[in-house]
Design a protein around this motif. Structure first.
Motif, PDB file in Angstrom:
ATOM      1  N   ARG A 118       0.818  -1.207   0.000  1.00  0.00           N
ATOM      2  CA  ARG A 118       0.000   0.000   0.000  1.00  0.00           C
ATOM      3  C   ARG A 118       0.858   1.265   0.000  1.00  0.00           C
ATOM      4  O   ARG A 118       0.532   2.261  -0.635  1.00  0.00           O
ATOM      5  CB  ARG A 118      -0.911   0.008   1.244  1.00  0.00           C
ATOM      6  N   ASP A 123      -1.493   6.766  -3.161  1.00  0.00           N
ATOM      7  CA  ASP A 123      -2.782   7.197  -3.695  1.00  0.00           C
ATOM      8  C   ASP A 123      -2.886   6.942  -5.184  1.00  0.00           C
ATOM      9  O   ASP A 123      -3.961   7.149  -5.785  1.00  0.00           O
ATOM     10  CB  ASP A 123      -3.008   8.681  -3.404  1.00  0.00           C
ATOM     11  N   LEU A 143     -11.482  -0.001  -2.412  1.00  0.00           N
ATOM     12  CA  LEU A 143     -10.696   0.645  -1.365  1.00  0.00           C
ATOM     13  C   LEU A 143     -11.168   0.217   0.022  1.00  0.00           C
ATOM     14  O   LEU A 143     -10.361   0.006   0.940  1.00  0.00           O
ATOM     15  CB  LEU A 143     -10.787   2.164  -1.515  1.00  0.00           C
ATOM     16  N   GLY A 144     -12.499   0.083   0.205  1.00  0.00           N
ATOM     17  CA  GLY A 144     -13.032  -0.403   1.496  1.00  0.00           C
ATOM     18  C   GLY A 144     -12.561  -1.816   1.791  1.00  0.00           C
ATOM     19  O   GLY A 144     -12.297  -2.161   2.937  1.00  0.00           O
ATOM     20  N   TYR A 146      -9.689  -3.107   0.832  1.00  0.00           N
ATOM     21  CA  TYR A 146      -8.310  -3.007   1.291  1.00  0.00           C
ATOM     22  C   TYR A 146      -8.245  -2.601   2.756  1.00  0.00           C
ATOM     23  O   TYR A 146      -7.458  -3.147   3.554  1.00  0.00           O
ATOM     24  CB  TYR A 146      -7.547  -1.995   0.447  1.00  0.00           C
ATOM     25  N   ARG A 147      -9.056  -1.583   3.087  1.00  0.00           N
ATOM     26  CA  ARG A 147      -9.051  -1.139   4.491  1.00  0.00           C
ATOM     27  C   ARG A 147      -9.516  -2.269   5.428  1.00  0.00           C
ATOM     28  O   ARG A 147      -9.007  -2.454   6.528  1.00  0.00           O
ATOM     29  CB  ARG A 147      -9.955   0.089   4.643  1.00  0.00           C
ATOM     30  N   TYR A 148     -10.521  -3.027   4.989  1.00  0.00           N
ATOM     31  CA  TYR A 148     -11.022  -4.151   5.810  1.00  0.00           C
ATOM     32  C   TYR A 148      -9.922  -5.202   6.047  1.00  0.00           C
ATOM     33  O   TYR A 148      -9.767  -5.738   7.156  1.00  0.00           O
ATOM     34  CB  TYR A 148     -12.224  -4.797   5.127  1.00  0.00           C
ATOM     35  N   VAL A 150      -6.709  -4.674   6.069  1.00  0.00           N
ATOM     36  CA  VAL A 150      -5.736  -4.144   7.030  1.00  0.00           C
ATOM     37  C   VAL A 150      -6.283  -4.216   8.446  1.00  0.00           C
ATOM     38  O   VAL A 150      -5.598  -4.640   9.385  1.00  0.00           O
ATOM     39  CB  VAL A 150      -5.371  -2.697   6.655  1.00  0.00           C
ATOM     40  N   ASP A 151      -7.524  -3.785   8.614  1.00  0.00           N
ATOM     41  CA  ASP A 151      -8.124  -3.828   9.958  1.00  0.00           C
ATOM     42  C   ASP A 151      -8.209  -5.262  10.474  1.00  0.00           C
ATOM     43  O   ASP A 151      -7.970  -5.522  11.668  1.00  0.00           O
ATOM     44  CB  ASP A 151      -9.523  -3.200   9.922  1.00  0.00           C
TER      45      ASP A 151
END
Length: 447
Positions: A118, A123, A143-144, A146-148, A150-151
């Motif tokens: 990442r 960006d 993008l959500g 990817y964030r999920y 990581v979380d």
């Protein structure tokens, strides 16, 4: 004392023999002698009573020391088992901690790879998605996603770290518990050494007092009193067991029927062998040959050293069915046998096996402990009820490992060998009794 009483009777009978003044003179002289004799007997009784009292106090102190040593040995055995269990738990926890650390490192590696990707993409990945004229909703979902990821990776790593912290805490607690058990075991071992020192002092005092008493009274009286005491104990135990024997009547009847059937089978086999021998003799006679000589029955070997001890293979069997197959409770040299004469004039009601102190004493058959205590003349003694009126007695033990009321199996370690109660040799004194009557253990032991 007996010679003094005999002298008293003879002297009293002599009073009637003389006549006249000579008789009165002799009577007065005899009275003076009687007074002196009574005084001597009184002094002797006082000394004997004093020595008996001192020996009783020393014997009671010896009882307390030997009982305390038995209890200390039992506590040390329990502590050793608990410490072994704690060490096993600690090993399992350390293995779990190592595995969890591996999982954490793997999760951290995956998270690092994702973050590195990442970071390098930055960006630009979002701009690429927009410049490629993709659907904004799809870009937002990507993008959500990817964030999920990581979380999720962060939560997983945090959960593993929490588990690792909990395992480390449990490991520290178990180490503390293990250290406490080791310290307690060292304290108990030191206490046992102190008790053994007291035991030696008490035993020495008892021996000294016993030698003084031997010069005043025949030792056979003490042995008779000890034997009577044991007989009374067995009678009390039989009274307690009587109710249980009523419930076991059906089992005994079945065993009796089985024994009867076995005896009938043996009788039929003996008859068949006799018939076959007679037929062989008849055939030999008809052929003019001498009758074959039957094979002699081998004489039983005399066991001097016992090497086999009971094990679980005979667990659960009726005691009566073990006759001829019974294994003696300890390995050692048989130095005294049932019925042989003792130095004091009595006879042995069991057998004495010489063995080093601290050896395990095994139960000869399954049953229940009905007595486990110190008894004067026998030391630390444990008695097991096997049903059918059969009891096995183990005395002179260093330690008693089983309490009253505990059910045991054949081969279980119930005590350790020793020389408590003032035994001359270290080892075990062993008896078998049926309804209070002593039986010869060697008649039951397998040769």
């Amino acid at each position: 004392m007996r010679s003094a009483i005999l002298f008293l009777l003879l002297s009293t009978g002599a009073l009637a023999a003389p006549a006249g003044d000579n008789a009165r003179a002799q009577s007065a002289q005899t009275q003076e002698e009687l007074k002196s004799l009574h005084s001597q007997i009184g002094e002797l009784k006082k000394k004997l009573a004093s020595n008996e009292s001192n020996r009783k106090e020393a014997a009671d102190a010896l009882k307390e020391s030997e009982t305390a040593i038995s209890d200390a040995n039992r506590v040390l055995t329990d502590l050793t088992q608990k410490r072994q269990l704690t060490e096993a738990q600690l090993a399992r926890l350390e293995a779990d901690i190592a595995q969890t650390r591996i999982h954490i490192r793997a999760s951290q590696q995956r998270l690092g790879d994702l973050l590195n990707t990442r970071y390098r993409a930055g960006d630009l990945e979002a701009w690429k998605l927009l410049l490629n004229q993709q659907d904004p909703n799809e870009v937002s979902r990507t993008l959500g996603y990817y964030r999920y990821l990581v979380d999720a990776q962060q939560r997983f790593a945090a959960r593993l770290q929490g588990q690792l912290n909990e395992l480390s805490r449990l490991s520290d607690e178990i180490r503390e518990r293990s250290a406490e058990l080791k310290a307690l075991a060292r304290a108990k071992a030191q206490q046992k050494e102190e008790l053994e020192g007291e035991q030696q002092a008490h035993a020495t005092l008892v021996r000294q007092l016993s030698r003084q008493i031997d010069s005043q009274r025949n030792e056979i009286e003490k042995l008779a009193a000890d034997e009577k005491r044991l007989g009374q104990l067995v009678e009390r135990l039989n009274a307690i067991i009587k109710e249980q024997e009523r419930k076991a009547a059906i089992a005994r009847a079945r065993e009796a029927a089985r024994q009867k059937q076995l005896a009938e089978q043996q009788a039929r086999l003996a008859a068949q062998q006799a018939k076959a021998a007679a037929a062989a003799a008849a055939r030999a006679k008809a052929a003019g040959k001498p009758a074959p000589t039957p094979l002699p029955t081998p004489a039983p070997q005399v066991v001097r050293n016992n090497e086999q001890v009971p094990d679980a293979s005979q667990a659960g069997q009726a005691f009566a069915a073990l006759k001829g197959r019974l294994k003696l409770p300890v390995r050692g040299e048989i130095i005294n046998r049932f019925g042989s004469q003792r130095a004091e004039g009595t006879s042995w009601k069991g057998i004495m096996l010489r063995a080093t102190s601290g050896q395990p004493v095994h139960a000869v058959a399954s049953g229940r402990v009905v007595f486990a205590d110190w008894l004067r003349g026998f030391g630390n003694m444990i008695i097991v009820d096997h049903g059918g009126g059969y009891l096995s007695l183990y005395s002179g033990c260093e330690s008693l490992l089983k309490p009253v009321g505990e059910n045991i199996r054949a081969g279980d370690a119930i005590a350790t060998t020793g020389n408590s109660g003032g035994m001359a040799d270290s080892g075990l004194y062993f008896e078998i009794r049926q309804n209070g009557r002593p039986l010869d253990p060697m008649a039951w032991a397998g040769q």
